[in-house]
Design an enzyme around this catalytic site. Structure first.
Site, PDB file in Angstrom:
ATOM      1  N   LYS A  64     -20.032 123.078 -54.387  1.00 15.40           N
ATOM      2  CA  LYS A  64     -18.879 122.384 -54.990  1.00 15.40           C
ATOM      3  C   LYS A  64     -18.904 120.960 -54.454  1.00 15.40           C
ATOM      4  CE  LYS A  64     -15.051 121.022 -54.639  1.00 15.40           C
ATOM      5  NZ  LYS A  64     -14.741 119.573 -54.817  1.00 15.40           N
TER       6      LYS A  64
ATOM      7  N   GLY B  93     -16.709 117.081 -44.586  1.00 20.56           N
ATOM      8  CA  GLY B  93     -15.601 116.291 -45.121  1.00 20.56           C
ATOM      9  C   GLY B  93     -14.641 115.907 -44.013  1.00 20.56           C
TER      10      GLY B  93
ATOM     11  N   THR C 237     -11.486 115.836 -41.322  1.00 16.62           N
ATOM     12  CA  THR C 237     -10.992 116.796 -40.337  1.00 16.62           C
ATOM     13  C   THR C 237      -9.795 117.564 -40.889  1.00 16.62           C
ATOM     14  OG1 THR C 237     -11.866 115.567 -38.477  1.00 16.62           O
ATOM     15  CG2 THR C 237      -9.961 116.965 -38.021  1.00 16.62           C
TER      16      THR C 237
ATOM     17  N   GLU D  74     -18.496 120.093 -40.646  1.00 17.73           N
ATOM     18  CA  GLU D  74     -18.971 118.767 -40.220  1.00 17.73           C
ATOM     19  C   GLU D  74     -17.881 117.775 -40.607  1.00 17.73           C
ATOM     20  OE1 GLU D  74     -21.488 118.220 -38.475  1.00 17.73           O
ATOM     21  OE2 GLU D  74     -22.923 119.825 -38.833  1.00 17.73           O
TER      22      GLU D  74
ATOM     23  N   CYS E  44     -19.799 109.221 -41.377  1.00 17.12           N
ATOM     24  CA  CYS E  44     -19.004 109.950 -40.379  1.00 17.12           C
ATOM     25  C   CYS E  44     -19.315 109.462 -38.969  1.00 17.12           C
ATOM     26  CB  CYS E  44     -19.250 111.443 -40.499  1.00 17.12           C
ATOM     27  SG  CYS E  44     -20.994 111.870 -40.446  1.00 17.12           S
TER      28      CYS E  44
ATOM     29  N   GLU F 144      -9.733 107.796 -37.926  1.00 21.77           N
ATOM     30  CA  GLU F 144     -10.953 107.436 -38.649  1.00 21.77           C
ATOM     31  C   GLU F 144     -10.542 106.576 -39.851  1.00 21.77           C
ATOM     32  OE1 GLU F 144     -12.902 110.464 -41.070  1.00 21.77           O
ATOM     33  OE2 GLU F 144     -14.817 109.835 -40.225  1.00 21.77           O
TER      34      GLU F 144
HETATM   35  P1  NAD Z   1     -12.468 115.467 -48.070  1.00 23.46           P
HETATM   36  O1  NAD Z   1     -12.171 116.364 -46.925  1.00 23.46           O
HETATM   37  O2  NAD Z   1     -11.357 114.825 -48.781  1.00 23.46           O
HETATM   38  O3  NAD Z   1     -13.282 116.266 -49.208  1.00 23.46           O
HETATM   39  C1  NAD Z   1     -14.512 116.878 -48.942  1.00 23.46           C
HETATM   40  C2  NAD Z   1     -14.726 118.019 -49.928  1.00 23.46           C
HETATM   41  O4  NAD Z   1     -13.742 119.017 -49.696  1.00 23.46           O
HETATM   42  C3  NAD Z   1     -14.588 117.621 -51.402  1.00 23.46           C
HETATM   43  O5  NAD Z   1     -15.557 118.314 -52.162  1.00 23.46           O
HETATM   44  C4  NAD Z   1     -13.193 118.108 -51.756  1.00 23.46           C
HETATM   45  O6  NAD Z   1     -13.026 118.413 -53.125  1.00 23.46           O
HETATM   46  C5  NAD Z   1     -13.107 119.377 -50.923  1.00 23.46           C
HETATM   47  N1  NAD Z   1     -11.752 119.844 -50.608  1.00 23.46           N
HETATM   48  C6  NAD Z   1     -10.633 119.106 -50.454  1.00 23.46           C
HETATM   49  N2  NAD Z   1      -9.573 119.921 -50.188  1.00 23.46           N
HETATM   50  C7  NAD Z   1     -10.058 121.190 -50.157  1.00 23.46           C
HETATM   51  C8  NAD Z   1      -9.464 122.456 -49.922  1.00 23.46           C
HETATM   52  N3  NAD Z   1      -8.154 122.598 -49.679  1.00 23.46           N
HETATM   53  N4  NAD Z   1     -10.250 123.557 -49.957  1.00 23.46           N
HETATM   54  C9  NAD Z   1     -11.576 123.443 -50.197  1.00 23.46           C
HETATM   55  N5  NAD Z   1     -12.187 122.268 -50.447  1.00 23.46           N
HETATM   56  C10 NAD Z   1     -11.442 121.150 -50.416  1.00 23.46           C
HETATM   57  O7  NAD Z   1     -13.537 114.424 -47.515  1.00 23.46           O
HETATM   58  P2  NAD Z   1     -14.102 113.127 -48.253  1.00 23.46           P
HETATM   59  O8  NAD Z   1     -13.002 112.131 -48.281  1.00 23.46           O
HETATM   60  O9  NAD Z   1     -14.776 113.530 -49.516  1.00 23.46           O
HETATM   61  O10 NAD Z   1     -15.237 112.651 -47.240  1.00 23.46           O
HETATM   62  C11 NAD Z   1     -14.996 111.790 -46.180  1.00 23.46           C
HETATM   63  C12 NAD Z   1     -14.881 112.564 -44.883  1.00 23.46           C
HETATM   64  O11 NAD Z   1     -16.063 113.335 -44.672  1.00 23.46           O
HETATM   65  C13 NAD Z   1     -14.733 111.669 -43.668  1.00 23.46           C
HETATM   66  O12 NAD Z   1     -13.746 112.180 -42.825  1.00 23.46           O
HETATM   67  C14 NAD Z   1     -16.106 111.777 -43.001  1.00 23.46           C
HETATM   68  O13 NAD Z   1     -16.096 111.533 -41.627  1.00 23.46           O
HETATM   69  C15 NAD Z   1     -16.486 113.184 -43.313  1.00 23.46           C
HETATM   70  N6  NAD Z   1     -17.930 113.381 -43.200  1.00 23.46           N
HETATM   71  C16 NAD Z   1     -18.418 114.079 -42.135  1.00 23.46           C
HETATM   72  C17 NAD Z   1     -19.798 114.232 -41.970  1.00 23.46           C
HETATM   73  C18 NAD Z   1     -20.367 114.997 -40.811  1.00 23.46           C
HETATM   74  O14 NAD Z   1     -21.504 115.438 -40.912  1.00 23.46           O
HETATM   75  N7  NAD Z   1     -19.654 115.174 -39.718  1.00 23.46           N
HETATM   76  C19 NAD Z   1     -20.664 113.664 -42.915  1.00 23.46           C
HETATM   77  C20 NAD Z   1     -20.130 112.965 -43.988  1.00 23.46           C
HETATM   78  C21 NAD Z   1     -18.758 112.830 -44.119  1.00 23.46           C
END
Ligand code: NAD
Length: 511
Positions: free
Chosen positions: A201, A254, A256, A276, A310, A407
């Site tokens: 997804k 995604g 935290t 992650e 990230c 962040e």
């Molecule tokens: P996000 O958490 O908003 O979304 C990530 C994914 O989760 C999307 O596909 C979204 O549709 C899904 N999602 C959202 N709510 C959900 C729920 N309730 N249940 C299941 N899925 C859900 O993150 P983003 O804004 O897309 O990405 C940015 C974040 O990702 C930043 O915080 C960044 O630090 C982090 N990130 C971490 C790493 C790592 O490896 N540590 C790598 C890349 C990005």
């Protein structure tokens, strides 16, 4: 908010070869649409704000269809008896097809996410290809252990045990928007290598390359249901995947806040999770550092991918003796970086992913300025169209400011002078996150002693953001749970099963 005068490039590349995905989901080995009445999500170009296309907003029923297809495949004799080497060959064939179509994927990723085309060409797509090949190799090297036992009951028999590493089952891979195709492959490749089946997804902001990947997966000849792709919002399609009782593991990258929510939602069905999550990583510059490398290194650590990484070096901790020179150098780089469309070869910093994200970045910077921080470069939005934000260096920050704690996920670095070096470790660890850090110095002993005490998943010495598929990657504290890459990834998609046996020594009579 006022628009800045920072020049923004908007030109497109000379010969676009973009291949748009058909916009169909990958369900049970077929490209499928959802019902025509289903909601659609607008896909917007971050460099212009214009609509590129739409994608389906899948419902829980669509997710259920995908999960049950993955489960049927997982339980099938054909999948269970497939030789590990042959699972590896599927990944190798997919790598080859991706390589043949690399330029189309690179352009589509750049258009959809705003990333620089030079970066999607040189990093995102090659990383995805190499990840497929790397985990293809692992598929035939997954092994358990043979263990001699010490039974309490001594009945003259011999006791032995061995373990097998069994695939966990159906895996839900939920990915963010900053490395869309790379993250999708990062979930898919180790899961398939281990014998799991997958439902991906992607982020609703950047689903196009994952949808296009679905077309290559069919061409590769994966068994029906081995890989499924659904698109949609996190709170419905994503949540349905996390709550589905048949899904045995969620591998999530995604924020935290979403990771915490997912971990709780996964508890009733006792799913395994790899999370992650976000970071607030320090770039630490010691007084003896080679500044000709450390200054551009610190700038790249925060401004690459417009700060949407990230592991971005968003807290710049500098020993007092070199503070003025370092912040002058980083601020100078920030002022001269060229903003523009990722598709324009002259661009050095692309847009942020969405207007919502730019508002968030702008709000956080405003809060920092209100609390007494000083903008040494940038500090405002940029451009007439698209979602650009100026590369920004904030000085005069304190550890309690929101900009130093949260962040930001934009091109904004907070620089802090370190007067008392004995405070360095405490300052580096003064964050709820624990993803990564870099230390810039010529003193190897100090570098290693500091690295030992900084509470993060990865420490880089005299470099930043070097990720390698063979090196475990993941975070401590609020930055996550579990690791990806290397042998850790194999452990993340398998569980040991112990087989324990009694060998009757009487059977030796006559030998
Ligand atoms: P996000 O958490 O908003 O979304 C990530 C994914 O989760 C999307 O596909 C979204 O549709 C899904 N999602 C959202 N709510 C959900 C729920 N309730 N249940 C299941 N899925 C859900 O993150 P983003 O804004 O897309 O990405 C940015 C974040 O990702 C930043 O915080 C960044 O630090 C982090 N990130 C971490 C790493 C790592 O490896 N540590 C790598 C890349 C990005």
């Amino acid at each position: 908010m006022k628009q800045s005068s920072v020049p923004v490039q908007t030109a497109a590349p000379a010969e676009p070869v973009i291949r748009m995905p058909k916009g169909l989901l990958l369900l049970d080995g077929k490209l499928s649409g959802v019902s025509p009445s289903a909601r659609r999500i607008d896909v917007l170009n971050p460099a212009t704000g214009e609509r590129i296309t739409t994608i389906p907003a899948c419902s829980a029923a669509d997710v259920d269809h995908a999960v049950m297809a993955a489960q049927r495949c997982f339980e099938s004799t054909a999948w269970q008896s497939m030789r590990p080497l042959d699972r590896g060959r599927l990944l190798e064939r997919l790598a080859l097809l991706l390589e043949e179509n690399a330029e189309q994927f690179a352009q589509l990723e750049s258009l959809d996410s705003g990333k620089l085309l030079s970066v999607t060409r040189m990093i995102d797509i090659p990383f995805a290809i190499e990840a497929l090949r790397y985990f293809a190799g692992w598929s035939s090297k997954i092994a358990g252990e043979y263990i001699a036992l010490s039974p309490l009951v001594q009945d003259g028999a011999m006791y032995r045990a061995y373990t097998e590493r069994k695939p966990i089952g159906v895996v839900g891979g939920i990915t963010p928007w900053n490395f869309p195709l790379g993250q999708a492959i990062q979930k898919l490749a180790p899961a398939i290598a281990c014998g799991c089946t997958v439902v991906l997804k992607p982020s609703e902001e950047t689903s196009l390359t994952t949808l296009l990947l679905g077309e290559l997966i069919i061409e590769t000849g994966f068994p029906a249901g081995a890989v499924n792709i659904v698109t949609g919002y996190g709170h419905d399609a994503g949540a349905a995947l996390v709550e589905h009782p048949v899904v045995r593991k969620i591998s999530f990258t995604g924020s935290t806040a979403t990771g915490q929510h997912i971990w709780m939602a996964a508890a009733p069905t006792m799913k395994r999770v790899t999370l992650e999550l976000g970071g607030k990583s320090p770039t630490i510059i010691l007084a003896d550092a080679d500044l000709t490398r450390a200054i551009p290194g610190a700038a790249a650590a925060i401004f690459a991918n417009s700060g949407q990484i990230c592991t971005a070096g968003s807290r710049l901790l500098i020993e007092s003796a070199v503070y003025d020179e370092v912040i002058a150098g980083v601020a100078e780089i920030a002022r001269t970086l060229k903003l523009g469309s990722g598709m324009d070869p002259a661009t050095e910093v692309g847009p942020l992913i969405s207007s919502r994200q730019r508002e968030r970045v702008a709000g956080l910077v405003r809060s920092g300025l209100d609390q007494g921080a000083v903008a040494l470069a940038g500090g405002d939005i940029a451009g007439e169209a698209g979602w650009f934000y100026q590369p920004t260096v904030l000085g005069n920050v304190t550890t309690d400011m929101t900009v130093m704690r949260e962040e930001i996920f934009g091109p904004v670095v907070c620089a802090m002078r370190i007067d008392d070096s004995s405070e360095l470790v405490n300052l580096a660890n003064d964050t709820p996150y624990g993803l990564a850090a870099s230390i810039w110095t010529r003193d190897l002993e100090r570098a290693h002693l500091l690295a030992d005490r900084i509470d993060v998943g990865t420490v880089w010495l005299n470099t930043h953001n070097v990720l390698d598929l063979a090196v475990p990657f993941g975070g401590r504290k609020l930055s996550g749970v579990g690791r990806e890459f290397g042998s850790e990834a194999i452990h993340a998609y398998t569980e040991p099963k112990a087989i324990c046996m009694r060998l009757d020594t009487g059977a030796m009579a006559g030998y």
